[in-house]
Write an enzyme that holds these catalytic residues in place. Sequence first.
Site, PDB file in Angstrom:
ATOM      1  N   GLY A  71       0.874  -1.200   0.158  1.00  0.00           N
ATOM      2  CA  GLY A  71       0.012  -0.050   0.001  1.00  0.00           C
ATOM      3  C   GLY A  71       0.854   1.190  -0.022  1.00  0.00           C
ATOM      4  N   TRP A  73       2.223   2.786  -2.321  1.00  0.00           N
ATOM      5  CA  TRP A  73       1.775   3.752  -3.509  1.00  0.00           C
ATOM      6  C   TRP A  73       0.520   4.852  -3.023  1.00  0.00           C
ATOM      7  CZ3 TRP A  73       3.128   2.672  -9.402  1.00  0.00           C
ATOM      8  CH2 TRP A  73       4.489   2.506  -9.290  1.00  0.00           C
ATOM      9  N   ASP A  91      -5.581  -5.355  -5.194  1.00  0.00           N
ATOM     10  CA  ASP A  91      -4.417  -6.173  -5.085  1.00  0.00           C
ATOM     11  C   ASP A  91      -5.014  -7.624  -4.932  1.00  0.00           C
ATOM     12  OD1 ASP A  91      -1.240  -6.024  -4.802  1.00  0.00           O
ATOM     13  OD2 ASP A  91      -2.065  -7.922  -4.118  1.00  0.00           O
ATOM     14  N   ASP A 107      -8.563  -9.808  -8.462  1.00  0.00           N
ATOM     15  CA  ASP A 107      -7.707  -9.550  -9.600  1.00  0.00           C
ATOM     16  C   ASP A 107      -8.091  -8.324 -10.416  1.00  0.00           C
ATOM     17  OD1 ASP A 107      -6.698  -9.983 -12.099  1.00  0.00           O
ATOM     18  OD2 ASP A 107      -6.587 -12.087 -12.224  1.00  0.00           O
ATOM     19  N   ASP A 129       1.918  -1.082 -10.395  1.00  0.00           N
ATOM     20  CA  ASP A 129       3.041  -1.610  -9.928  1.00  0.00           C
ATOM     21  C   ASP A 129       3.098  -3.129  -9.900  1.00  0.00           C
ATOM     22  OD1 ASP A 129       6.020  -1.598  -9.275  1.00  0.00           O
ATOM     23  OD2 ASP A 129       5.453  -1.190  -7.165  1.00  0.00           O
ATOM     24  N   LYS A 169       4.751  -0.371 -14.344  1.00  0.00           N
ATOM     25  CA  LYS A 169       5.927  -1.202 -14.406  1.00  0.00           C
ATOM     26  C   LYS A 169       5.781  -2.368 -15.476  1.00  0.00           C
ATOM     27  CE  LYS A 169       6.845  -4.241 -10.684  1.00  0.00           C
ATOM     28  NZ  LYS A 169       7.195  -4.000  -9.402  1.00  0.00           N
TER      29      LYS A 169
HETATM   30  C1  SAM Z   1       5.620  -4.695  -6.274  1.00  0.00           C
HETATM   31  S1  SAM Z   1       4.105  -5.265  -5.565  1.00  0.00           S
HETATM   32  C2  SAM Z   1       3.283  -3.425  -5.561  1.00  0.00           C
HETATM   33  C3  SAM Z   1       3.952  -2.544  -4.365  1.00  0.00           C
HETATM   34  C4  SAM Z   1       3.133  -1.341  -4.182  1.00  0.00           C
HETATM   35  N1  SAM Z   1       3.122  -0.612  -5.316  1.00  0.00           N
HETATM   36  C5  SAM Z   1       3.267  -0.482  -3.042  1.00  0.00           C
HETATM   37  O1  SAM Z   1       4.264   0.283  -2.874  1.00  0.00           O
HETATM   38  O2  SAM Z   1       3.233  -1.046  -1.833  1.00  0.00           O
HETATM   39  C6  SAM Z   1       3.119  -5.907  -6.701  1.00  0.00           C
HETATM   40  C7  SAM Z   1       1.829  -6.516  -6.465  1.00  0.00           C
HETATM   41  O3  SAM Z   1       1.210  -6.875  -7.442  1.00  0.00           O
HETATM   42  C8  SAM Z   1      -0.023  -7.687  -7.114  1.00  0.00           C
HETATM   43  N2  SAM Z   1      -0.568  -8.450  -8.184  1.00  0.00           N
HETATM   44  C9  SAM Z   1       0.144  -9.167  -9.289  1.00  0.00           C
HETATM   45  N3  SAM Z   1      -0.841  -9.671 -10.032  1.00  0.00           N
HETATM   46  C10 SAM Z   1      -2.002  -9.000  -9.863  1.00  0.00           C
HETATM   47  C11 SAM Z   1      -3.400  -9.105 -10.242  1.00  0.00           C
HETATM   48  N4  SAM Z   1      -3.723  -9.592 -11.467  1.00  0.00           N
HETATM   49  N5  SAM Z   1      -4.497  -8.347  -9.801  1.00  0.00           N
HETATM   50  C12 SAM Z   1      -4.233  -7.511  -8.700  1.00  0.00           C
HETATM   51  N6  SAM Z   1      -2.837  -7.420  -8.241  1.00  0.00           N
HETATM   52  C13 SAM Z   1      -1.824  -8.256  -8.690  1.00  0.00           C
HETATM   53  C14 SAM Z   1       0.811  -8.511  -6.308  1.00  0.00           C
HETATM   54  O4  SAM Z   1       0.009  -9.401  -5.452  1.00  0.00           O
HETATM   55  C15 SAM Z   1       1.785  -7.525  -5.469  1.00  0.00           C
HETATM   56  O5  SAM Z   1       1.198  -7.429  -4.194  1.00  0.00           O
END
Ligand code: SAM
Length: 213
Positions: A71, A73, A91, A107, A129, A169
């Site tokens: 969280g 961002w 997420d 998702d 992200d 990203k």
């Molecule tokens: C690098 S982390 C994000 C960090 C976040 N920006 C922060 O600042 O706290 C990437 C996230 O993408 C989520 N993710 C991956 N595929 C996803 C999807 N299809 N739908 C939602 N979230 C997804 C993962 O669960 C993970 O928590």
Amino acid sequence: MLIRDMPGVKNKSLSNRSTEWLRRHLKDPYVIQSQKDNYRSRAAYKLTETNKKFKIFENVKSALDLGAAPGSWSEVLIKELKSPTRIVAIDLLEIDPIPGVEIFKDDFTSQKFNDYVDNSEPFDLIVSDISPNMTGHRQTDFLRSMEMLEEAFALTDDCLNPGGHFVAKYFRRGDLGQLLNDAKKKFTKVSSFKPDASRKNSSEIYLVCYKKK
Ligand SMILES: C[S@@+](CC[C@H](N)C(=O)[O-])C[C@H]1O[C@@H](n2cnc3c(N)ncnc32)[C@H](O)[C@@H]1O
């Protein structure tokens, strides 16, 4: 106690790697700063740096944060946007509540979430992200990350206001192909940006699409 000395840790080489990771993590200046600034993760600075360079927060009142856990961002958005009207975070994982942020555990490609965003007001900023689960197989991982990038980019059709920005990203292991051409047609300026807070050994990089036409 060192991780490798903990009861039940049998894989010594893995525990050595974990110990090394932990040591580096605790010395990381962005980790130290995130603790001082009260952010949930060092990832916060990837977004603040992107804003510093591209001014993506200017005049932004509403934002959608994709792949938002844990969280940080969303915390940055709440802190740095001037009088935000709506911030939505999603997420697959649980996100602890953040005052002022509407949180979804789902998702972002699900029909339910897409129906929700399609039926609500468009946003001024969409950030992603998203990191898909990586297999370690270069080509498979690139294709997975491209799939996520394309799904996120598709939201800019109907869920992003004209003048709005998109930041996402991706992993620098292949060519963005048609997506880059589409982005250049749809936005005033398109750049790729590697913030200093993004680890040098990571192939992650951010596509910054500025001002939807
Ligand atoms: C690098 S982390 C994000 C960090 C976040 N920006 C922060 O600042 O706290 C990437 C996230 O993408 C989520 N993710 C991956 N595929 C996803 C999807 N299809 N739908 C939602 N979230 C997804 C993962 O669960 C993970 O928590």
